[in-house]
Enzyme design. Structure first.
Site, mmCIF file in Angstrom:
data_model
loop_
_atom_site.group_PDB
_atom_site.id
_atom_site.type_symbol
_atom_site.label_atom_id
_atom_site.label_comp_id
_atom_site.label_asym_id
_atom_site.label_seq_id
_atom_site.Cartn_x
_atom_site.Cartn_y
_atom_site.Cartn_z
ATOM 1 N N GLU A 182 -10.666 3.111 7.381
ATOM 2 C CA GLU A 182 -9.680 4.108 7.805
ATOM 3 C C GLU A 182 -10.420 5.319 8.354
ATOM 4 O OE1 GLU A 182 -6.020 6.829 6.039
ATOM 5 O OE2 GLU A 182 -7.581 6.089 4.701
ATOM 6 N N ASP A 236 1.860 4.023 2.841
ATOM 7 C CA ASP A 236 0.780 4.883 2.354
ATOM 8 C C ASP A 236 1.347 6.012 1.500
ATOM 9 O OD1 ASP A 236 -1.856 5.516 1.953
ATOM 10 O OD2 ASP A 236 -2.173 6.453 3.900
ATOM 11 N N HIS A 242 0.852 -1.197 0.000
ATOM 12 C CA HIS A 242 0.000 0.000 0.000
ATOM 13 C C HIS A 242 0.883 1.241 0.000
ATOM 14 C CE1 HIS A 242 -4.100 1.755 1.170
ATOM 15 N NE2 HIS A 242 -3.285 2.805 1.050
#
Length: 394
Positions: free
Chosen positions: A213, A324, A21
């Site tokens: 999230e 991220d 990710h």
């Protein structure tokens, strides 16, 4: 080195890492932003030297202002509107990851955000893929073996998801591993894109969904049970369906922060109860693409020490560790791993376990995943002192 020993910084850096990710537009080098902005005549940057610009990105991401946080991507996307710009950013992404010890990565980006310069969707994908291949070649020449696969992202507030899904299938034999949706969860449930997900399933294609999230259990439930996600982007809010000593884990963690509990590593697992959704996620081995530093910035976790990733590791969820947005979070895979070692008590075997988890969950064929696990991850972790045989069972 025993499993109870925390690895030193040199060992963490040397450890082979797997990244699932990572946003391409969230990891651009500040110097590259400056140079491409100058080339294309983009005058909107908030700073004009690399150090100051990097600081602006980090501070903006930590500001608590959603508007300022989103502005950071305005600047990175602005310099990714030409084939040359896209290819350069992609190549440098690979080189930066390789230097950080990453041996396999999936880098995601939204082609629909790179149309302002007149490029077609196909040109965007081909430019990024060319950059990744160039980066792999240059990294290999420098002694760093790395493989990078693209994930094509659709924005959940827009209406291009089916077209992007079709693009992902069209290029799946040419460097694209799968599909993703991203953007604000609240008000934009994944079921708005069912046509895209149904198409992907008919085509036997892989996809992940940002869920759990910024929004809670309904987002996770829809992503899995309605849309059929292979993996969950973040998924940190699954703790809302877990109880510790009769208290919701999300509340327990906030209480632990106030009570100065050092880490979640020593939670009495006999006091933990899973709800139906959490149990399903664990039983089905649905991978969680967890991003600790990013989650601190968005308020999804109070600290690294009390980030749910450690509790979920202890409970044997299919946990993976990720960055991220490397630029906005001022992070790398090494920094993420080192933070968990220093602040949450992680060991080298824990790092080995999440790396193998991630490789098992990658969107490439099984035999290729197995080759990386058996020929790269296991031998290199063994050489660093990981025991392996006593690591948590997946």
């Amino acid at each position: 080195m025993s499993t109870a020993t925390r690895p030193d910084a040199a060992t963490v850096l040397a450890a082979p890492k797997v990244l699932l990710h990572d946003h391409l537009d969230g990891g651009v080098r500040p110097q590259t932003i400056l140079e491409i902005a100058d080339e294309i005549g983009y005058a909107g940057l908030p700073a004009h030297d690399a150090a100051s610009l990097g600081t602006w990105f980090h501070e903006s991401a930590d500001s608590g202002s959603l508007e300022r946080y989103l502005e950071t991507f305005t600047h990175t996307v602005a310099v990714m509107q030409t084939e040359a710009g896209l290819a350069r950013v992609a190549k440098e992404c690979v080189l930066d990851l390789a230097a950080d010890g990453v041996v396999y990565a999936e880098s995601r980006y939204a082609p629909e955000q790179h149309l302002a310069g007149g490029l077609r969707l196909e040109q965007i994908v081909e430019a990024v893929n060319a950059g990744f291949r160039a980066g792999e070649t240059e990294a290999a020449a420098a002694g760093h073996t790395i493989r990078v696969t693209s994930l094509l992202t659709a924005m959940r507030h827009a209406a291009r998801s089916t077209a992007i899904a079709e693009l992902a299938v069209r290029y799946r034999d040419d460097g694209v591993g799968g599909f993703d949706i991203a953007g604000a969860e609240a008000g934009f449930p994944p079921t708005r894109h069912l046509d895209a997900f149904e198409y992907l399933r008919r085509e036997n294609a892989h996809f992940t969904i940002h869920a759990g999230e910024g929004f809670g259990l309904p987002s996770i439930w829809e992503a899995i049970q309605y849309c059929g996600a292979d993996r969950l982007g973040h998924g940190v809010r699954i703790v809302d369906d877990i109880a510790i000593a009769g208290v919701a884990a999300s509340l327990w963690i906030r209480m632990a922060e106030k009570n100065h509990i050092a880490s979640l590593d020593d939670v009495d697992l006999s006091s933990v109860r899973l709800g139906r959704l959490a149990a399903y996620v664990r039983d089905a081995r649905i991978p969680l693409e967890m991003c600790p530093t990013s989650n601190l910035q968005t308020g999804a976790a109070p600290s690294i020490a009390l980030h749910p990733i450690t509790l979920l590791k202890q409970l044997r969820f299919r946990v993976t560790l990720n960055t991220d947005n490397r630029l906005m979070s001022n992070t790398t895979m090494t920094k993420e791993a080192q933070a968990l070692v220093d602040q949450a008590g992680w060991t080298l075997d824990d790092l080995r376990w999440v790396s193998i988890n991630a490789m098992k969950s990658a969107f490439i064929p099984f035999d290729e995943r197995l080759t990386i696990i058996e020929q790269i991850l296991k031998p290199r972790y063994a050489a660093l002192g990981a025991v392996g045989s006593t690591a948590p069972v997946d």
